[in-house]
Write a protein that holds these residues in place. Structure first.
Motif, PDB file in Angstrom:
ATOM      1  N   PRO A 163       0.771  -1.194  -0.012  1.00  0.00           N
ATOM      2  CA  PRO A 163      -0.008  -0.032   0.083  1.00  0.00           C
ATOM      3  C   PRO A 163       0.677   1.338  -0.041  1.00  0.00           C
ATOM      4  O   PRO A 163       0.371   2.401  -0.683  1.00  0.00           O
ATOM      5  CB  PRO A 163      -0.916  -0.365   1.271  1.00  0.00           C
ATOM      6  CG  PRO A 163      -1.141  -1.494   1.488  1.00  0.00           C
ATOM      7  CD  PRO A 163       0.455  -2.171   1.104  1.00  0.00           C
ATOM      8  N   GLU A 164       1.979   1.469   0.749  1.00  0.00           N
ATOM      9  CA  GLU A 164       2.887   2.646   0.750  1.00  0.00           C
ATOM     10  C   GLU A 164       3.265   2.764  -0.440  1.00  0.00           C
ATOM     11  O   GLU A 164       3.336   4.074  -1.027  1.00  0.00           O
ATOM     12  CB  GLU A 164       3.792   2.314   1.781  1.00  0.00           C
ATOM     13  CG  GLU A 164       4.927   3.679   1.958  1.00  0.00           C
ATOM     14  CD  GLU A 164       5.715   3.318   3.120  1.00  0.00           C
ATOM     15  OE1 GLU A 164       6.751   4.057   3.171  1.00  0.00           O
ATOM     16  OE2 GLU A 164       5.643   2.418   3.837  1.00  0.00           O
ATOM     17  N   SER A 165       3.812   1.786  -1.242  1.00  0.00           N
ATOM     18  CA  SER A 165       4.248   2.068  -2.698  1.00  0.00           C
ATOM     19  C   SER A 165       3.166   2.427  -3.623  1.00  0.00           C
ATOM     20  O   SER A 165       3.428   3.307  -4.519  1.00  0.00           O
ATOM     21  CB  SER A 165       5.059   0.792  -3.394  1.00  0.00           C
ATOM     22  OG  SER A 165       4.115  -0.236  -3.675  1.00  0.00           O
ATOM     23  N   LEU A 166       1.883   1.893  -3.421  1.00  0.00           N
ATOM     24  CA  LEU A 166       0.705   2.540  -4.285  1.00  0.00           C
ATOM     25  C   LEU A 166       0.665   3.852  -4.019  1.00  0.00           C
ATOM     26  O   LEU A 166       0.129   4.395  -4.886  1.00  0.00           O
ATOM     27  CB  LEU A 166      -0.472   1.570  -4.168  1.00  0.00           C
ATOM     28  CG  LEU A 166      -0.258   0.291  -4.711  1.00  0.00           C
ATOM     29  CD1 LEU A 166      -1.400  -0.772  -4.191  1.00  0.00           C
ATOM     30  CD2 LEU A 166      -0.157   0.221  -6.066  1.00  0.00           C
ATOM     31  N   ALA A 167       0.723   4.195  -2.829  1.00  0.00           N
ATOM     32  CA  ALA A 167       0.276   5.557  -2.296  1.00  0.00           C
ATOM     33  C   ALA A 167       1.329   6.591  -3.082  1.00  0.00           C
ATOM     34  O   ALA A 167       0.933   7.834  -3.471  1.00  0.00           O
ATOM     35  CB  ALA A 167       0.443   5.771  -0.903  1.00  0.00           C
TER      36      ALA A 167
ATOM     37  N   ASP B  81      -6.571  -4.939  -8.234  1.00  0.00           N
ATOM     38  CA  ASP B  81      -7.224  -3.738  -8.538  1.00  0.00           C
ATOM     39  C   ASP B  81      -7.903  -2.876  -7.357  1.00  0.00           C
ATOM     40  O   ASP B  81      -7.708  -1.926  -7.563  1.00  0.00           O
ATOM     41  CB  ASP B  81      -8.713  -4.399  -9.650  1.00  0.00           C
ATOM     42  CG  ASP B  81      -7.944  -4.911 -10.673  1.00  0.00           C
ATOM     43  OD1 ASP B  81      -8.321  -4.362 -11.885  1.00  0.00           O
ATOM     44  OD2 ASP B  81      -7.716  -6.164 -10.656  1.00  0.00           O
ATOM     45  N   ILE B  82      -8.400  -3.587  -6.365  1.00  0.00           N
ATOM     46  CA  ILE B  82      -8.920  -2.867  -5.364  1.00  0.00           C
ATOM     47  C   ILE B  82      -7.979  -2.329  -4.632  1.00  0.00           C
ATOM     48  O   ILE B  82      -8.076  -1.044  -4.055  1.00  0.00           O
ATOM     49  CB  ILE B  82      -9.665  -4.043  -4.374  1.00  0.00           C
ATOM     50  CG1 ILE B  82     -10.978  -4.496  -5.067  1.00  0.00           C
ATOM     51  CG2 ILE B  82     -10.223  -3.416  -3.232  1.00  0.00           C
ATOM     52  CD1 ILE B  82     -11.668  -5.717  -4.414  1.00  0.00           C
ATOM     53  N   ALA B  83      -6.825  -2.820  -4.561  1.00  0.00           N
ATOM     54  CA  ALA B  83      -5.783  -1.967  -3.766  1.00  0.00           C
ATOM     55  C   ALA B  83      -5.440  -0.746  -4.486  1.00  0.00           C
ATOM     56  O   ALA B  83      -5.257   0.244  -3.961  1.00  0.00           O
ATOM     57  CB  ALA B  83      -4.417  -2.886  -3.553  1.00  0.00           C
ATOM     58  N   LEU B  84      -5.336  -0.867  -5.709  1.00  0.00           N
ATOM     59  CA  LEU B  84      -4.998   0.741  -6.584  1.00  0.00           C
ATOM     60  C   LEU B  84      -6.046   1.539  -6.236  1.00  0.00           C
ATOM     61  O   LEU B  84      -5.756   2.791  -6.182  1.00  0.00           O
ATOM     62  CB  LEU B  84      -4.767   0.227  -7.860  1.00  0.00           C
ATOM     63  CG  LEU B  84      -4.175   1.174  -8.873  1.00  0.00           C
ATOM     64  CD1 LEU B  84      -5.192   2.157  -9.343  1.00  0.00           C
ATOM     65  CD2 LEU B  84      -2.760   1.804  -8.258  1.00  0.00           C
ATOM     66  N   VAL B  85      -7.362   1.090  -6.398  1.00  0.00           N
ATOM     67  CA  VAL B  85      -8.477   1.864  -6.282  1.00  0.00           C
ATOM     68  C   VAL B  85      -8.595   2.680  -4.998  1.00  0.00           C
ATOM     69  O   VAL B  85      -8.714   3.737  -4.900  1.00  0.00           O
ATOM     70  CB  VAL B  85      -9.817   1.054  -6.613  1.00  0.00           C
ATOM     71  CG1 VAL B  85     -11.125   1.960  -6.054  1.00  0.00           C
ATOM     72  CG2 VAL B  85      -9.831   0.611  -7.969  1.00  0.00           C
TER      73      VAL B  85
END
Length: 276
Positions: free
Chosen positions: A45-49, A72-76
């Motif tokens: 999640p931190e890298s996606l943020a 997909d949901i993690a990116l959304v």
């Protein structure tokens, strides 16, 4: 700023090139280092943020080892928290269709529903089989070995991945496509053997095929049983004639005809010849 996930993949790579040609600012996302890109992982999640910070729109393509909507949901989730305006998701033809007591592409449907419920603008692209799938058979063609046909005589509206990417770019840049789902197909219905015959003519060398069992083929690649089960549903749906239709989305959105498989093969002939 646009985030392109899967920037080193087939469609993501084309999307990145088209954005570059149009002078649109973007960053590619990959698990590996990219020039002018960001290193991120759907399970982090931190890298996606970090990846979605300052981004207005996201081109979303996920290929988890076992088909699942989790990536997909993690990116959304990260995109919504960062104030992203829009997501363009690469899905697959037939997603949501009932078949043999189950649902085709159920993981794509779950992701599409999560995106639609997020409050973000969205566009979903549902392409069929890519013309570029034949590139994986270059060594077999070089060795004059038959190509494995897992679809039998089923006809599919095979699409040039460059067309899918071009539609994706239009969806990313034009709000006229918000809230739309597009089956992005090629202009003709072809069997696997039809494609092999076209490629044989273009390359000027034999391209033979042999019917094989999909489940056995996937198992030989080391695919997990749960993944084989889900992928097999979509393949069985296609083999039963589910993909026997074409749409006009490419021509209407791009203002030109969709590319044929033969056009794609001629444009990529050198990639096959390079194996010699």
């Amino acid at each position: 700023m646009i985030l392109v996930t899967g920037a080193t993949g087939t469609i993501g790579g084309h999307v990145a090139r088209l954005l570059t040609d149009r002078g649109v600012a973007f960053r590619g996302m990959s698990r590996n280092d990219l020039p002018n890109g960001v290193r991120a992982d759907f399970t982090d999640p931190e890298s996606l943020a970090t990846a979605v910070a300052g981004v207005e729109a996201v081109f979303l393509v996920t290929v988890p080892p076992v088909p699942s909507a989790e990536h997909d949901i993690a990116l959304v989730t990260a995109a919504k928290a960062a104030g992203v305006r829009k997501i363009v998701k690469l899905s697959a033809i037939g997603s949501g269709e009932p078949f043999d007591g189950t649902t085709v592409g159920g993981w794509h449907v779950a992701a599409e529903e999560a995106i639609a419920a997020s409050g973000l603008a969205w566009t979903v692209l549902r392409p069929p089989s890519f013309a570029s799938n034949f590139l994986q058979y270059r060594e077999l063609i070089e060795a004059s070995d038959p190509l494995p046909n897992v679809f039998g005589a089923a006809r599919q509206p095979v699409v040039d991945p460059r067309d899918v990417a071009a539609v994706a770019v239009e969806a990313l840049l034009d709000s006229a496509h918000d809230g739309r789902r597009y089956d992005v197909t090629g202009p003709e219905l072809l069997t696997f053997n039809d494609q092999a015959a076209i490629l044989e003519r273009v390359l000027g060398r034999p391209v033979k095929t042999v019917d094989v069992d999909l489940r056995g083929q996937l198992a030989s690649f080391g695919m997990p049983p749960e993944a084989i089960e889900q992928v097999s549903v979509g393949a069985a749906w296609a083999s039963a004639g589910g993909t026997e239709y074409v749409t006009e989305h490419v021509s209407r959105i791009l203002g030109r005809p969709a590319s044929t498989f033969e056009q794609w093969a001629r444009d990529h002939r050198a990639m096959f010849a390079a194996m010699r």
